[in-house]
Design an enzyme around this catalytic site. Structure first.
Site, PDB file in Angstrom:
ATOM      1  N   ASP A 159      21.459  40.631 -69.473  1.00 50.61           N
ATOM      2  CA  ASP A 159      20.977  41.882 -69.451  1.00 50.61           C
ATOM      3  C   ASP A 159      22.176  42.492 -70.025  1.00 50.61           C
ATOM      4  OD1 ASP A 159      19.624  40.687 -67.642  1.00 50.61           O
ATOM      5  OD2 ASP A 159      19.383  42.520 -66.413  1.00 50.61           O
ATOM      6  N   LYS A 227      14.502  47.181 -69.956  1.00 48.18           N
ATOM      7  CA  LYS A 227      14.820  47.289 -68.759  1.00 48.18           C
ATOM      8  C   LYS A 227      15.334  48.829 -68.526  1.00 48.18           C
ATOM      9  CE  LYS A 227      18.536  45.953 -65.458  1.00 48.18           C
ATOM     10  NZ  LYS A 227      19.545  44.923 -65.342  1.00 48.18           N
ATOM     11  N   LYS A 263      11.448  45.620 -66.824  1.00 44.65           N
ATOM     12  CA  LYS A 263      12.201  45.485 -65.755  1.00 44.65           C
ATOM     13  C   LYS A 263      12.569  46.907 -65.310  1.00 44.65           C
ATOM     14  CE  LYS A 263      16.284  43.490 -63.707  1.00 44.65           C
ATOM     15  NZ  LYS A 263      17.438  42.573 -63.867  1.00 44.65           N
TER      16      LYS A 263
END
Lengths: 327, 289
Positions: A159, A227, A263
């Site tokens: 991430d 995300k 996400k």
């Protein structure tokens, strides 16, 4: 989840090679994206939030939501013991009920990947935050070293955060190249690569137009997932922001044939919220995305509420937080 | 032109706010002669759920206040009730019937009962706690601790004095309460919740639901996050009371059993309404440290 990098870029993606060739063309493209109707997006998100999901559909949605959770702990006070406990919980979220599925992944800082891996093995993915999380304020060399470290440690997913300062200053090509470079750093010696999730920190991007631009920018640069947030900035994930991102992945697949995951992370605490997101995924992006490979929740407290609701469905009585772990 | 009355909407009291029932249902409330008085919200199981969440959230801060402070707040409830006596007298007379003097007596007794319990706030530990003599070099003492979230099925007959007599002993020791009011006589309970909202009682410490104890009782009794339950409101229905006790056994709730018939609330309540919802904690303490 496929873990090998495609050898050739998707045919649809090559059409965009000119777009990303220079700062000017990238800017022209991103600013040429249609603007987001803020009132419309918020009204649509609120409208989708009123759907009533009951009985068998609710049971299905709760199990799906559990399978989509990236169980996250990103605190300075994380100890190896705490992370191991969390990893055990990821494997068997409800020890009292063997039919309860595992979560999708455990999300930790890069140095704790080994601790998680030792517990979960290959049954649950391990995600590591990298690139000077959460601020993204470091030199490129440091960010890449951070990423390589986590990949070498065995992380299945990375991430990364984008440089919001550069994005807001309009240096789109710089952000683009950072994502490309980080993606290259995700490649393992055997040629496979760790999945790359790109965090925008939408709470700092100010407008929905910027969220749409960041989404396209990241997707063009080769993100596997986009995300919303780090969870360290308020507001974190919201329904309208996720709506804009879901529209972006839907449009991107139509244009290029490449499917990208989404996400939302941070601020999703109740099962009711999670189900609202699932309704929105289905209505906006389509049911192809109703899968842990394509939609995730970055959350920690959400899991306990999902488990309580699940217990309520199976036992017929309201459960309480006393019966689930504190984490 | 004649003035049009502004009628009050009788709502629930959850977490310091006055929401309508989640279900959207309401029911007709009549006076003791069967004449329509008002519509009250009909609480559903989801209102029970919300109320338990509010009560759980309020429990930590409320139980960690000093006993002295809780006593002051109970006394404050009595002060604000005293101020609204005519309104309570009217509500009690309307729902229970009888003379104005009888209703006034009920309200006076309810206010006095609050003052009585307020006084107990910082005295109960001295009376039921103990310094235990033990054969060893230890100091050993026992003190009462609140049980947690308490579900209260309030009496069906006595709409104000009965209500106060079951709610005050629960909260004075540091518990928080989810109360289901009398079904046929809910309006004094709603007015009482307005008193609570304006007398320094933190939101969520008392949550009052107007509705049917027989419908809401099973959800409250089976709720795993409720620590104790007072079944007074189902007095006279032994089968229902037994089924609620069975449901309560799942998480070892403390149960204050339903009496065969509603007691005379004017009598001295004694300590048992308070001691039913405290747990005795005994601490062994090495001497000299």
């Amino acid at each position: 989840m496929p873990t090998t990098a495609p050898t050739d870029p998707a045919p649809g993606l090559t059409a965009y090679s000119e777009v990303t060739a220079s700062e000017a063309s990238l800017r022209r493209f991103l600013h040429g994206l249609p603007g987001v109707d803020q009132v419309g997006a918020e009204a649509r998100a609120a409208g989708l939030g009123t759907r009533s999901i009951k009985t068998t559909a609710k049971a299905w949605a709760l199990d799906l939501a559990i399978r989509m959770v990236d169980l996250t702990t990103l605190e300075g006070q994380d100890t190896p013991g705490k992370v191991r406990a969390l990893a055990s919980k990821a494997l068997r979220p409800d020890p009292a009920d063997p039919s309860c599925p595992s979560v999708a992944a455990v999300c930790v800082y890069g140095d704790l990947v080994g601790e998680v891996k030792a517990i979960v093995g290959d049954q649950v993915n391990v995600a590591a935050v990298a690139t000077a999380f959460p601020s993204g304020r470091a030199s490129m060399a440091v960010k890449l070293a951070d990423t390589r470290d986590a990949v070498a440690g065995g992380a299945d997913e990375i991430d990364m955060v984008i440089d919001r300062g550069a994005f807001l200053a309009g240096h789109y090509l710089q952000v683009f190249e950072e994502i490309v470079a980080t993606r290259e750093a995700c490649v393992r010696p055997d040629g496979s690569h760790a999945h790359l999730k790109v965090i925008f920190e939408t709470g700092e991007l100010q407008t929905y137009d910027n969220v749409r631009r960041a989404s396209w920018l990241a997707m063009l640069a080769g993100a596997d997932f986009i995300k919303t947030s780090t969870g360290k900035v308020q507001p974190a994930a919201t329904l309208p922001v996720t709506l804009v991102m879901l529209e972006a992945v839907r449009d991107f697949r139509e244009a290029t044939g490449v499917q990208i995951g989404v996400k939302p992370a941070g601020g999703i605490r109740t099962a009711k919220d999670a189900i609202k997101y699932l309704v929105m995924v289905n209505e906006v992006a389509g049911d192809d995305w109703l899968d842990p490979d394509w939609f995730r929740f970055g959350a920690s407290t959400l899991l306990n509420d999902l488990l309580m609701q699940r217990t309520k469905m199976t036992t017929g009585r309201y459960s309480g937080p006393d019966y689930f772990t504190l984490d | 032109m004649a003035r049009i009355d502004v009628r009050k909407t009788y709502k629930l009291y959850i977490g310091g706010a006055f929401p309508r029932s989640e279900s959207g249902y309401s029911y007709e409330v009549t006076d003791n002669k069967g004449k329509f008085v008002a519509n009250a919200s009909l609480a559903s199981r989801k209102d029970v759920r919300d109320a338990v969440v509010a009560a759980r959230k309020a429990f930590g801060p409320w139980s960690s206040r000093t006993a002295y402070n809780r006593g002051q707040i109970l006394y404050r409830i009595a002060e604000v009730m005293e101020d609204r006596r005519p309104q309570f007298e009217e509500a009690v007379r309307q729902s229970e019937g009888g003379s104005a003097a009888l209703a006034r007596g009920q309200v006076d007794a309810a206010v006095d009962r609050l003052v009585w319990y307020a006084g107990w706030a910082d005295k109960l530990a001295q009376v039921i706690g103990n310094a235990n003599p033990v054969a060893g070099p230890f100091f050993n003492h026992t003190a009462p601790e609140p049980t947690g979230v308490v579900g209260v099925l309030a009496p069906q007959e006595s709409s104000l004095l009965g209500l106060v007599s079951v709610v005050a002993p629960v909260i004075v020791t540091g518990n928080t309460a989810v109360v289901v009011s009398s079904y046929a006589r809910p309006l004094p309970a709603v007015t009482f919740s307005e008193v609570l909202a304006t007398s320094d009682v933190p939101g969520g410490v008392v949550n009052i639901l107007t509705g049917d104890a027989a419908a809401l009782g099973p959800w409250l009794a089976a709720h795993m996050d409720v620590n104790a339950i007072d079944l007074c409101g189902v007095a006279g229905s032994p089968e229902l009371a037994t089924s609620l006790e069975v449901a309560a056994a799942d998480n070892l709730k403390r149960v204050r059993r339903a009496p065969a018939a509603e007691p005379d609330w004017a009598l001295d309540p004694g300590l048992s309404p308070m001691t039913a919802f405290v747990e005795q904690k005994t601490v062994w303490h090495p001497i000299g440290i």
